[in-house]
Scaffold this motif. Structure first.
Motif, mmCIF file in Angstrom:
data_model
loop_
_atom_site.group_PDB
_atom_site.id
_atom_site.type_symbol
_atom_site.label_atom_id
_atom_site.label_comp_id
_atom_site.label_asym_id
_atom_site.label_seq_id
_atom_site.Cartn_x
_atom_site.Cartn_y
_atom_site.Cartn_z
ATOM 1 N N GLY A 120 5.535 12.163 -1.447
ATOM 2 C CA GLY A 120 6.525 11.381 -0.707
ATOM 3 C C GLY A 120 5.961 10.344 0.221
ATOM 4 O O GLY A 120 6.729 9.664 0.925
ATOM 5 N N ALA A 121 4.635 10.173 0.259
ATOM 6 C CA ALA A 121 4.057 9.162 1.141
ATOM 7 C C ALA A 121 4.504 7.768 0.713
ATOM 8 O O ALA A 121 4.464 7.433 -0.479
ATOM 9 N N HIS A 122 4.910 6.948 1.674
ATOM 10 C CA HIS A 122 5.274 5.571 1.372
ATOM 11 C C HIS A 122 4.038 4.739 1.063
ATOM 12 O O HIS A 122 4.093 3.804 0.261
ATOM 13 N N GLU A 123 2.934 5.070 1.721
ATOM 14 C CA GLU A 123 1.670 4.368 1.505
ATOM 15 C C GLU A 123 0.548 5.390 1.516
ATOM 16 O O GLU A 123 0.535 6.307 2.349
ATOM 17 N N ALA A 124 -0.386 5.251 0.581
ATOM 18 C CA ALA A 124 -1.541 6.152 0.508
ATOM 19 C C ALA A 124 -2.804 5.304 0.560
ATOM 20 O O ALA A 124 -2.941 4.335 -0.196
ATOM 21 N N VAL A 125 -3.740 5.671 1.455
ATOM 22 C CA VAL A 125 -4.915 4.858 1.717
ATOM 23 C C VAL A 125 -6.167 5.709 1.586
ATOM 24 O O VAL A 125 -6.222 6.838 2.105
ATOM 25 N N ASP A 126 -7.183 5.178 0.911
ATOM 26 C CA ASP A 126 -8.480 5.844 0.782
ATOM 27 C C ASP A 126 -9.167 5.830 2.149
ATOM 28 O O ASP A 126 -9.488 4.774 2.683
ATOM 29 N N HIS A 127 -9.396 7.009 2.703
ATOM 30 C CA HIS A 127 -9.963 7.078 4.060
ATOM 31 C C HIS A 127 -11.385 6.561 4.120
ATOM 32 O O HIS A 127 -11.876 6.189 5.201
ATOM 33 N N ARG A 128 -12.073 6.512 2.983
ATOM 34 C CA ARG A 128 -13.451 6.020 2.985
ATOM 35 C C ARG A 128 -13.527 4.502 2.869
ATOM 36 O O ARG A 128 -14.592 3.920 3.083
#
Length: 322
Positions: free
Chosen positions: A193-201
């Motif tokens: 359900g995340a609206h945005e997903a970002v690579d933490h690295r």
């Protein structure tokens, strides 16, 4: 076989996953106001890894053997005197909490009846073991942060056991959810359900934008993520930097009295109300268990090893009862 004894996961000294073994200990008896639960499954949690490795020995001490296991699902084997809410055979779940420490990695566990909840009908008890620690996300977002509809929420460690629940609950509470996770897990957290997903690295904290609430499950770089808060923003963390514990805990304490946006730190000790709220979200379809892999009890060391390796999607669950 002596029915007053039971199997439990133990370790006789601190170290890696291989220090864990299956031993026999006295089976507990429920005191007044408690229930005896036959454990069906439990999950592996990051705090257990730190305790087993001796990273928090100021808390865990030097008395051995020590136990592992923080949460559980199972069936009531026997209610203690004065308990009327539960009967033998009832399907329940819970989290041992700070005072009880570890010990759910066993065939039986006792718990105060007021800190045990009913598992929703139709939910498999092994899959359900991925959810009790989701009460930590309930406490963090609802009670500590007071997350409101329309607010921007950042979840660090979004693919993990508490993080995946925070993504689901943040969406259920009406927030705009940004999830930080490994690149390989971005599709997984979007599916939650995340609206945005970002690579933490692949991103610096300063490039993420501003948020009303930051939910942290990692414990490092807290100062950098605190700077992302909007005026009136709130940050909640369930972890601290184990490589620099004194400095990390000192920063958390100082944030309570200095500067904008106090960082709220806590460890989960859910009440029945939290567990009932969890069950309601499951019944309403707003929260589902995310199980990465199920291990048999005799392979609990492999489950610890897998969590230490990183990259988990949801929870590693250990099956106790056949």
């Amino acid at each position: 076989m002596n029915d007053r004894m039971m199997q439990a996961v133990l370790h006789d000294h601190y170290g890696g996953p291989d220090v864990l073994y299956l031993g026999r200990v006295p089976r507990p008896e429920p005191a007044a106001g408690e229930v005896l639960v036959k454990v069906h499954a439990f999950s592996v949690n990051g705090g257990e890894l730190a305790a087993r490795a001796g990273r928090i020995r100021l808390v865990t001490g030097r008395r051995f053997p020590q136990r592992v296991g923080l949460d559980f699902t199972g069936e009531v084997a026997a209610p203690g005197s004065g308990v009327t809410r539960f009967a033998a055979g009832d399907r329940v779940w819970g989290v041992l909490g700070r005072r009880a420490g570890f010990g759910s990695a066993a065939e039986y566990v006792t718990m105060p009846a007021e800190r045990v909840g009913r598992v929703p009908d139709g939910l498999d008890l092994v899959e359900a073991a991925a959810l009790p620690v989701a009460t930590t996300a309930v406490t963090a977002l609802r009670d500590k942060a007071g997350l409101r509809p329309g607010e921007r929420l950042l979840v660090r460690g979004a693919a993990g056991g508490v993080g995946n629940a925070a993504v689901q609950l943040g969406r259920a509470y009406g927030a705009e959810v940004t999830a930080l996770a490994r690149a390989a897990n971005l599709a997984f957290v979007r599916g939650l359900g995340a609206h945005e997903a970002v690579d933490h690295r692949g991103v610096r904290p300063a490039d993420l934008g501003r948020f009303d609430v930051v939910m942290d499950t990692v414990g490092t770089d807290l100062r950098a993520f605190r700077r992302l808060l909007n005026p009136g923003g709130r940050m909640v963390t369930i972890a601290f930097d184990l490589a620099r514990p004194a400095a990390s805990l000192g920063y958390l304490a100082a944030s309570a009295v200095h500067g904008r946006g106090r960082v709220r730190f806590f460890s989960g000790a859910p009440t029945r109300e939290h567990l009932d709220d969890l069950a309601r979200h499951v019944v309403e379809g707003k929260l589902r268990p995310a199980v990465d892999t199920v291990f048999p009890l005799e392979e609990v060391a492999a489950a610890h090893r897998a969590l230490e390796a990183g990259g988990v999607r949801g929870k590693y669950v250990v099956r106790v009862a056949a």
